[in-house]
Design a protein around this motif. Structure first.
Motif, short mmCIF file in Angstrom:
data_model
loop_
_atom_site.label_atom_id
_atom_site.label_comp_id
_atom_site.label_asym_id
_atom_site.label_seq_id
_atom_site.Cartn_x
_atom_site.Cartn_y
_atom_site.Cartn_z
N ALA A 33 2.41 2.79 4.75
CA ALA A 33 1.92 2.31 6.05
C ALA A 33 1.04 1.08 5.90
CB ALA A 33 1.15 3.42 6.76
N SER A 34 0.51 0.85 4.71
CA SER A 34 -0.33 -0.32 4.45
C SER A 34 0.08 -0.97 3.13
CB SER A 34 -1.80 0.10 4.37
OG SER A 34 -2.24 0.70 5.56
N PRO A 35 1.26 -1.59 3.10
CA PRO A 35 1.76 -2.15 1.85
C PRO A 35 0.92 -3.30 1.29
CG PRO A 35 3.15 -2.82 3.67
CD PRO A 35 2.16 -1.83 4.22
N ASP A 36 0.01 -3.82 2.10
CA ASP A 36 -0.83 -4.93 1.66
C ASP A 36 -2.20 -4.46 1.16
OD1 ASP A 36 -1.53 -4.04 4.21
OD2 ASP A 36 -2.19 -6.01 4.88
N ARG A 37 -2.34 -3.14 0.93
CA ARG A 37 -3.61 -2.59 0.47
C ARG A 37 -3.38 -1.63 -0.69
NH1 ARG A 37 -7.71 -4.00 3.59
NH2 ARG A 37 -7.32 -4.54 5.75
N ALA A 38 -4.43 -1.44 -1.49
CA ALA A 38 -4.41 -0.47 -2.59
C ALA A 38 -5.61 0.45 -2.40
CB ALA A 38 -4.47 -1.18 -3.93
N TYR A 39 -5.46 1.71 -2.81
CA TYR A 39 -6.48 2.72 -2.56
C TYR A 39 -6.79 3.50 -3.84
CZ TYR A 39 -5.13 1.94 2.30
OH TYR A 39 -4.87 1.37 3.51
N THR A 40 -7.99 4.05 -3.90
CA THR A 40 -8.35 4.95 -4.98
C THR A 40 -7.82 6.35 -4.63
OG1 THR A 40 -10.44 5.64 -3.98
CG2 THR A 40 -10.50 3.69 -5.44
#
Length: 118
Positions: A33-40
């Protein structure tokens, strides 16, 4: 959200899966849903409501399949069309389960096991 012990003991396992989907589907859908972000993993846990210990295992399995990638402590969806195909397959499988119920090999009838071996 906790459930009562009677439901825990009597409901089919599929019905006890939060939000009616697998942990892998929840993580992959969230990241896609947020391919332009990375998450822990902690952020993924907080966003999806999955158990903290499950998130790391799911991410590792998704990485083995080439569906997510990571650098350091951060994880993101893979830049690959296989992700959309996988999500589409997961949605189709869930729709079939919702409509027809979980798979029950005993309902297949006699001889099915024999046919698979030939």
């Amino acid at each position: 959200m906790p459930i009562d012990i009677e439901r825990f003991e009597t409901d089919p396992e599929e019905a006890l899966n939060a939000r009616g989907r697998t942990n892998a589907a929840a993580v992959l859908s969230f990241l896609a849903a947020s391919p332009d972000r990375a998450y822990t993993p902690k952020e993924i846990h907080e966003a999806t409501g999955l158990p903290r210990g499950s998130v790391g295992v799911v991410l590792s399995r998704l990485e083995d399949r080439g569906l997510v990638r990571h650098r350091g402590e951060y994880w993101a969806v893979a830049a690959d069309e296989a992700v959309e195909k996988t999500l589409s397959s997961m949605r189709a499988a869930q729709a079939a389960t919702d409509r027809f119920g979980p798979e029950d090999p005993e309902e297949w009838g006699p001889g099915v096991e024999d046919d698979e071996e030939t």
